[in-house]
Design a protein around this motif. Structure first.
Motif, PDB file in Angstrom:
ATOM      1  N   LYS A 180     -11.358  -1.339  -0.709  1.00  0.00           N
ATOM      2  CA  LYS A 180     -10.952  -0.240   0.174  1.00  0.00           C
ATOM      3  C   LYS A 180      -9.983   0.695  -0.536  1.00  0.00           C
ATOM      4  CE  LYS A 180     -11.625  -2.928   4.418  1.00  0.00           C
ATOM      5  NZ  LYS A 180     -10.984  -3.589   5.579  1.00  0.00           N
ATOM      6  N   TRP A 181      -9.072   0.125  -1.348  1.00  0.00           N
ATOM      7  CA  TRP A 181      -8.153   0.972  -2.114  1.00  0.00           C
ATOM      8  C   TRP A 181      -8.918   1.838  -3.108  1.00  0.00           C
ATOM      9  CZ3 TRP A 181      -4.205  -3.476  -3.458  1.00  0.00           C
ATOM     10  CH2 TRP A 181      -3.414  -3.738  -2.330  1.00  0.00           C
ATOM     11  N   PHE A 184     -16.006  -6.530   1.278  1.00  0.00           N
ATOM     12  CA  PHE A 184     -15.202  -5.326   1.502  1.00  0.00           C
ATOM     13  C   PHE A 184     -13.722  -5.725   1.493  1.00  0.00           C
ATOM     14  CE2 PHE A 184     -19.303  -4.309   3.449  1.00  0.00           C
ATOM     15  CZ  PHE A 184     -19.596  -3.121   2.803  1.00  0.00           C
ATOM     16  N   SER A 185     -13.293  -6.154   0.329  1.00  0.00           N
ATOM     17  CA  SER A 185     -11.916  -6.619   0.182  1.00  0.00           C
ATOM     18  C   SER A 185     -10.940  -5.449   0.248  1.00  0.00           C
ATOM     19  CB  SER A 185     -11.742  -7.334  -1.165  1.00  0.00           C
ATOM     20  OG  SER A 185     -11.927  -6.415  -2.232  1.00  0.00           O
ATOM     21  N   LYS A 186      -9.673  -5.796   0.322  1.00  0.00           N
ATOM     22  CA  LYS A 186      -8.628  -4.775   0.347  1.00  0.00           C
ATOM     23  C   LYS A 186      -8.661  -3.934  -0.918  1.00  0.00           C
ATOM     24  CE  LYS A 186      -5.232  -3.439   3.050  1.00  0.00           C
ATOM     25  NZ  LYS A 186      -5.502  -2.997   4.435  1.00  0.00           N
ATOM     26  N   PHE A 234     -11.995   3.035  -2.827  1.00  0.00           N
ATOM     27  CA  PHE A 234     -12.624   4.165  -2.134  1.00  0.00           C
ATOM     28  C   PHE A 234     -11.574   5.182  -1.656  1.00  0.00           C
ATOM     29  CE2 PHE A 234     -16.207   1.064  -1.355  1.00  0.00           C
ATOM     30  CZ  PHE A 234     -17.126   1.744  -2.131  1.00  0.00           C
ATOM     31  N   LYS A 235     -10.409   4.695  -1.314  1.00  0.00           N
ATOM     32  CA  LYS A 235      -9.367   5.583  -0.780  1.00  0.00           C
ATOM     33  C   LYS A 235      -8.707   6.418  -1.875  1.00  0.00           C
ATOM     34  CE  LYS A 235      -5.185   5.540   2.080  1.00  0.00           C
ATOM     35  NZ  LYS A 235      -4.279   4.698   2.889  1.00  0.00           N
ATOM     36  N   GLU A 281       0.819  -1.207   0.000  1.00  0.00           N
ATOM     37  CA  GLU A 281       0.000   0.000   0.000  1.00  0.00           C
ATOM     38  C   GLU A 281       0.858   1.265   0.000  1.00  0.00           C
ATOM     39  OE1 GLU A 281      -3.916   1.886   2.214  1.00  0.00           O
ATOM     40  OE2 GLU A 281      -3.243  -0.151   2.684  1.00  0.00           O
TER      41      GLU A 281
END
Length: 517
Positions: free
Chosen positions: A483-484, A478-480, A486-487, A446
């Motif tokens: 989340k990336w 709601f996988s990683k 949305f971020k 990340e």
């Protein structure tokens, strides 16, 4: 039998060629980007040292260690080759062929090399065996140029025919054709694939070889000692020349330039098969796509598992290879022990024949089969092993089982053994058996991802990881990866590569170029 050729070309690893028969990997060949000292290459060697005790000479061909040339590898017409080299170098021989060259007498088979060669003499030599381990190349001065249907042998007049062509009428027909078209002072070996071929095909192949000899003669005049005068074709073309038949259904190549070369060569030697050459365009590595990578990992290493629970243990030493056959957890009643041993041994024999080709194991091979008491079973196993090895292109000899149940095989070795490391010091843990936790690994991914997206403003990012890590990143509602998204507001493509080690990862941009971090 369905045959396929899968060719993987990469800038850093060179060309790797996998031969599949009925989807099973049977041969694996590698060609480095710098393909020097390959079997068939002809160099202008300089004699460095005569060794009367060995009846041999050491020759400088530009390799870090001097190459070895034995008296028996000089060829009967080495005096004619030396004579041609001298007059070509002096500029007094203008012909490209050998029509006007008066051949010398054949050398004595039991002669001494010191009577033929001396220090600093220049002699064209051909690589007969590539450098292996600590040894330099093995040479021959009995030159030959191989084609698809015939082999051209200078300083000879003999026409010989492959023993695999059995019919007397066909042997006579082929010999008459070749004798009518071959040039003077050249011999010809008619290869097995010539069977059934017409005058036009044989003549075209022979003319190609003659043009290569003319090129050799032209280059010899200006060639510097230790330099290559005439090179063998690349490995892909050599394999196609030697084994391409109507049984082939597909040839897949992942590199455009190599695809064009292969397609052009197949069109030249076998136009009917041109359509089977395909360019591989998928993003997944070509060996992963066709299941070759999985077979490589399963087929190399000390232990090779067989179906039914039996397995082989393969040990390599400097002098020989040893194969031990084990029944493993295969269980049989006492009454069927002999029958069970035969079944396991035959299964092992089939896999051993494949392993010899796959690893290109040469020299002496000793196989310890499971003991069998009945002579008929030992004889059946011996016949079955010979049958399994019938398609092996390397020259080999198989001895019947000894009273101890050992089978000895000698197999021609001309290249270093194919070695694929399947168990090695882990690059992720350094041999400690412990690696960073997946949370820390994902922090590293990340952090790099944030830098690429926010600092470098890259778009169309693809992250390649080990399949386990890929599953961890993409699994769940709601996988990683979600989340990336949305971020960072950008969708990251995840690509899994089974050949990666667990903590390895790489980033690629929209042009499929690796982003160096």
């Amino acid at each position: 039998m369905v045959k396929e050729l899968i060719i993987d070309s990469t800038p850093d690893k060179g060309v790797t060629i996998a031969l599949l028969q009925d989807k099973q990997l049977v041969e694996l060949n590698k060609e480095k980007a710098d393909n020097s000292f390959a079997v068939g290459d002809i160099y202008l060697g300089r004699i460095k040292k005569i060794m009367p005790g060995l009846n041999a000479a050491f020759v400088d061909v530009g390799y870090e260690k001097d190459a070895f040339l034995h008296y028996l590898d000089l060829g009967p017409q080495v005096q004619s080759l030396l004579k041609l080299t001298r007059i070509v170098k002096n500029g007094s021989y203008q012909e490209r062929l050998l029509n006007s060259l008066k051949l010398e007498k054949d050398i004595d088979k039991a002669g001494k090399i010191s009577d033929i060669l001396a220090r600093n003499v220049l002699l064209p030599v051909q690589i007969a065996k590539e450098p292996i381990s600590t040894k330099g190349p093995r040479l021959s001065s009995d030159l030959s140029i191989a084609g698809r249907f015939v082999v051209l042998v200078p300083f000879s007049s003999t026409v010989s025919i492959s023993k695999r062509i059995k019919g007397n009428a066909e042997r006579t027909r082929l010999k008459k054709i070749v004798e009518s078209i071959k040039p003077a002072n050249f011999g010809v070996i008619i290869r097995t694939v010539s069977e059934g071929k017409g005058v036009e095909e044989l003549q075209k192949d022979l003319l190609d070889l003659i043009s290569k000899w003319e090129l050799f003669s032209k280059r010899l005049k200006t060639a510097e000692p230790t330099h290559k005068v005439l090179g063998e074709m690349d490995r892909a073309s050599t394999i196609l020349r030697d084994i391409l038949t109507d049984e082939f259904t597909h040839i897949h190549v992942n590199d455009l330039a190599l695809y064009d070369e292969v397609k052009s060569y197949v069109q030249e030697i076998s136009p009917d098969l041109e359509k089977i050459v395909k360019q591989y365009k998928h993003k997944e590595p070509i060996f992963d796509h066709f299941g070759v990578e999985r077979q490589i990992k399963a087929s190399f290493g000390k232990t090779v598992n067989l179906q039914g629970g039996a397995y082989l243990v393969i040990e390599h030493t400097e002098a020989l290879h040893v194969v031990d056959v084990n029944s493993g957890n295969r269980i049989a009643s006492k009454e069927n022990q002999e029958e069970n041993a035969l079944l396991v041994n035959k299964e092992a024999a089939k896999e051993i024949a494949r392993q010899l080709r796959l690893r290109d194991m040469g020299g002496i091979v000793v196989i310890d089969f499971i003991d069998m008491h009945k002579p008929t079973n030992r004889k059946e196993l011996y016949s079955y092993l010979k049958e399994c090895m019938a398609n092996d292109r390397a020259k080999h000899t198989i001895l019947p089982p000894s009273k101890f149940g050992l089978v000895q095989i000698t197999r021609q070795r001309v290249r270093p053994e194919m070695s694929v490391v399947t168990s090695e010091k882990c690059p992720a843990c350094g041999g400690s058996g412990e690696i960073r936790s997946s949370i820390v690994l994902l922090d590293d991914i990340e952090n790099n991802l944030s830098f690429i997206l926010q600092e470098q403003n890259e778009k169309g990012i693809t992250l390649t990881v080990h399949p386990y890590i890929g599953a961890y990143i993409t699994s769940g509602l709601f996988s990683k990866r979600i989340k990336w998204f949305f971020k960072y507001g950008k969708w990251i493509k995840i690509k899994t590569v089974s050949s990666y080690y667990l903590t390895q990862f790489r980033f690629f941009n929209s042009k499929e170029e690796e982003i160096k971090l």
